[in-house]
Design a protein around this motif. Structure first.
Motif, PDB file in Angstrom:
ATOM      1  N   ILE A  16     -59.499 -50.132 -44.441  1.00 46.63           N
ATOM      2  CA  ILE A  16     -60.156 -50.396 -43.158  1.00 46.63           C
ATOM      3  C   ILE A  16     -60.938 -51.703 -43.225  1.00 46.63           C
ATOM      4  CG2 ILE A  16     -61.967 -49.606 -41.575  1.00 46.63           C
ATOM      5  CD1 ILE A  16     -59.416 -48.003 -41.325  1.00 46.63           C
ATOM      6  N   TYR A  70     -61.476 -50.309 -35.849  1.00 47.72           N
ATOM      7  CA  TYR A  70     -61.815 -50.465 -37.271  1.00 47.72           C
ATOM      8  C   TYR A  70     -63.327 -50.426 -37.524  1.00 47.72           C
ATOM      9  CZ  TYR A  70     -56.929 -51.434 -38.265  1.00 47.72           C
ATOM     10  OH  TYR A  70     -55.562 -51.318 -38.407  1.00 47.72           O
ATOM     11  N   ARG A 122     -65.163 -47.519 -39.743  1.00 51.33           N
ATOM     12  CA  ARG A 122     -65.903 -47.882 -40.949  1.00 51.33           C
ATOM     13  C   ARG A 122     -67.370 -47.442 -40.885  1.00 51.33           C
ATOM     14  NH1 ARG A 122     -66.483 -54.003 -43.253  1.00 51.33           N
ATOM     15  NH2 ARG A 122     -67.709 -54.189 -41.336  1.00 51.33           N
ATOM     16  N   HIS A 171     -51.865 -47.447 -38.334  1.00 49.78           N
ATOM     17  CA  HIS A 171     -53.174 -46.792 -38.394  1.00 49.78           C
ATOM     18  C   HIS A 171     -53.476 -46.052 -37.087  1.00 49.78           C
ATOM     19  CE1 HIS A 171     -54.572 -49.823 -41.677  1.00 49.78           C
ATOM     20  NE2 HIS A 171     -53.782 -48.872 -42.151  1.00 49.78           N
TER      21      HIS A 171
END
Length: 219
Positions: A150, A127, A131, A88
């Motif tokens: 996520i 993360y 988000r 990621h």
């Protein structure tokens, strides 16, 4: 080294068990030792120490096994999260390469620390930052990183922290169990040392009986 020590303790405890069993089951040994103060009541004390040591030893082994399992569970989660975050992060650095502010906000500039606490903090920053921002989510979706993915990673990070907490708890319990086992074994060893010292005197002219107690006699 731990395996070698464990095996040595196993053998020691078994030797003591056989000695105490034979001093009770062989009449000549029991009679001779009783004359030197090791009557049934005294031998019973030794058997109680042996029983306590075996219980402590088995509990310590159980705690050690639980610690090993907890460590394995933790390592598995670390490995999986390391792989996911690396993927990621690599994609996100491409997605936000022209946005210095976002790169800094998401902790994507430069390299990152692999030390556990800093690593966890870095992942949480990334993360949670993604988000909470619809624009970030939209950019990452182009790289096939979905919002659900996520969210799942955030859940996995929380699970990883829980697993580490459990592992550290097991480590503490294992250490306490080891202390208890060592204490019980030390008490038993002291008692058996006195027992063997007296046995050598009581049966110095009966080497075959000494051998029944696990004491090797040079011919």
């Amino acid at each position: 080294m731990a395996t070698i020590r464990r095996r040595t303790e196993d053998q020691l405890i078994e030797t003591y068990r056989v000695s105490l069993m034979n001093v009770e089951n062989q009449t000549e040994i029991a009679t001779t030792m009783a004359e030197y103060g090791y009557d049934l009541a005294t031998i019973t004390k030794g058997r109680e120490l042996l029983g306590a040591t075996i219980t402590a030893f088995n509990f310590n082994q159980q705690e050690d096994n639980e610690t090993i399992q907890a460590r394995s569970d933790f390592d598995v989660k670390v490995s999986l999260m390391t792989e996911k975050y690396a993927s990621h992060r690599r994609k996100a650095k491409v997605a936000f390469r022209k946005d210095d502010v976002t790169m800094k906000q998401l902790g994507l500039t430069g390299s990152y620390s692999r030390a556990y606490v800093k690593w966890i903090a870095t992942m949480k920053t990334f993360y949670s930052g993604v988000r909470s921002n619809a624009a970030h989510l939209a950019k990452l979706l182009v790289f096939k990183i979905t919002e659900d993915e996520i969210t799942a990673c955030i859940t996995e990070i929380n699970a990883l922290e829980t697993t580490r907490t459990l592992y550290l708890k097991e480590v503490g319990e294992s250490q306490e169990a080891t202390k208890a086992k060592d204490k019980a074994l030390a008490e038993l060893e002291e008692w058996m040392s006195d027992f063997y010292a007296v046995a050598k005197i009581a049966m110095e002219d009966k080497p075959q009986l000494l051998e029944s107690l696990g004491l090797l006699v040079r011919s």
